[in-house]
Write a protein that holds these residues in place. Sequence first.
Motif, short mmCIF file in Angstrom:
data_model
loop_
_atom_site.label_atom_id
_atom_site.label_comp_id
_atom_site.label_asym_id
_atom_site.label_seq_id
_atom_site.Cartn_x
_atom_site.Cartn_y
_atom_site.Cartn_z
N SER A 97 0.86 -1.18 0.00
CA SER A 97 0.00 0.00 0.00
C SER A 97 0.90 1.23 0.00
O SER A 97 2.11 1.14 0.21
N VAL A 98 0.31 2.40 -0.21
CA VAL A 98 1.09 3.64 -0.18
C VAL A 98 1.75 3.83 1.20
O VAL A 98 2.94 4.11 1.27
N ALA A 112 4.60 10.09 0.05
CA ALA A 112 4.22 8.97 -0.81
C ALA A 112 2.89 9.24 -1.51
O ALA A 112 2.71 8.90 -2.68
N ARG A 113 1.96 9.87 -0.81
CA ARG A 113 0.66 10.20 -1.42
C ARG A 113 0.83 11.23 -2.55
O ARG A 113 0.16 11.15 -3.58
N ARG A 118 1.03 12.28 -8.42
CA ARG A 118 1.80 12.64 -9.63
C ARG A 118 1.89 11.47 -10.60
O ARG A 118 1.81 11.66 -11.82
N VAL A 119 2.05 10.26 -10.07
CA VAL A 119 2.10 9.07 -10.92
C VAL A 119 0.77 8.92 -11.67
O VAL A 119 0.75 8.66 -12.88
N LYS A 126 -6.88 7.22 -13.33
CA LYS A 126 -7.79 7.86 -12.38
C LYS A 126 -7.61 7.31 -10.98
O LYS A 126 -7.86 8.00 -10.01
N ARG A 127 -7.21 6.04 -10.90
CA ARG A 127 -7.01 5.41 -9.58
C ARG A 127 -5.94 4.33 -9.72
O ARG A 127 -5.50 4.01 -10.81
N GLN A 128 -5.57 3.77 -8.58
CA GLN A 128 -4.48 2.78 -8.58
C GLN A 128 -4.78 1.56 -9.42
O GLN A 128 -3.89 1.01 -10.06
N THR A 129 -6.04 1.13 -9.47
CA THR A 129 -6.37 -0.03 -10.29
C THR A 129 -6.11 0.26 -11.77
O THR A 129 -5.64 -0.61 -12.51
#
Length: 138
Positions: A97-98, A112-113, A118-119, A126-129
């Motif tokens: 996780s972050v 990290a957030r 930025r990533v 739009k999201r990590q998935t």
Amino acid sequence: MADDKKQPKHKDGQVDYIRPFLNQFRGDGVKISSEPVWAERVEEIMANLPDDTLDDIVSRLRQSSENQFIDFAAFGEAHGLTPAETRLVDSIAGGLSVPEHAEANDISVNTARVHMQRVLEKTGSKRQTDLLRKVFGH
């Protein structure tokens, strides 16, 4: 004598093929390649393996990793990510996780957030998935 010169070159080629996979392997949540003692030990082990064993390892890696090996440096470069952002993508793809990434890399969770935001922006996710789909090519 010609065979003696070919074998070390063959072995070096096999070891060179295996080496990038070390970035995928983790021990206690830490990349083996990021710990000099572990990386040296793995190099020592590989140098002493018989050629047929190295051939078998390379063959198995090729079979199991088809379309699964991710070159995070290339992914980061393609999307204009900084080294810190690339490390975050690697951690997320590895299941962290972050906050876990922040702890493992001795940075604040807020930092990290910000990296994650930025990533997501740089990769058009739009999201990590969405990011993981891009990383794994789905």
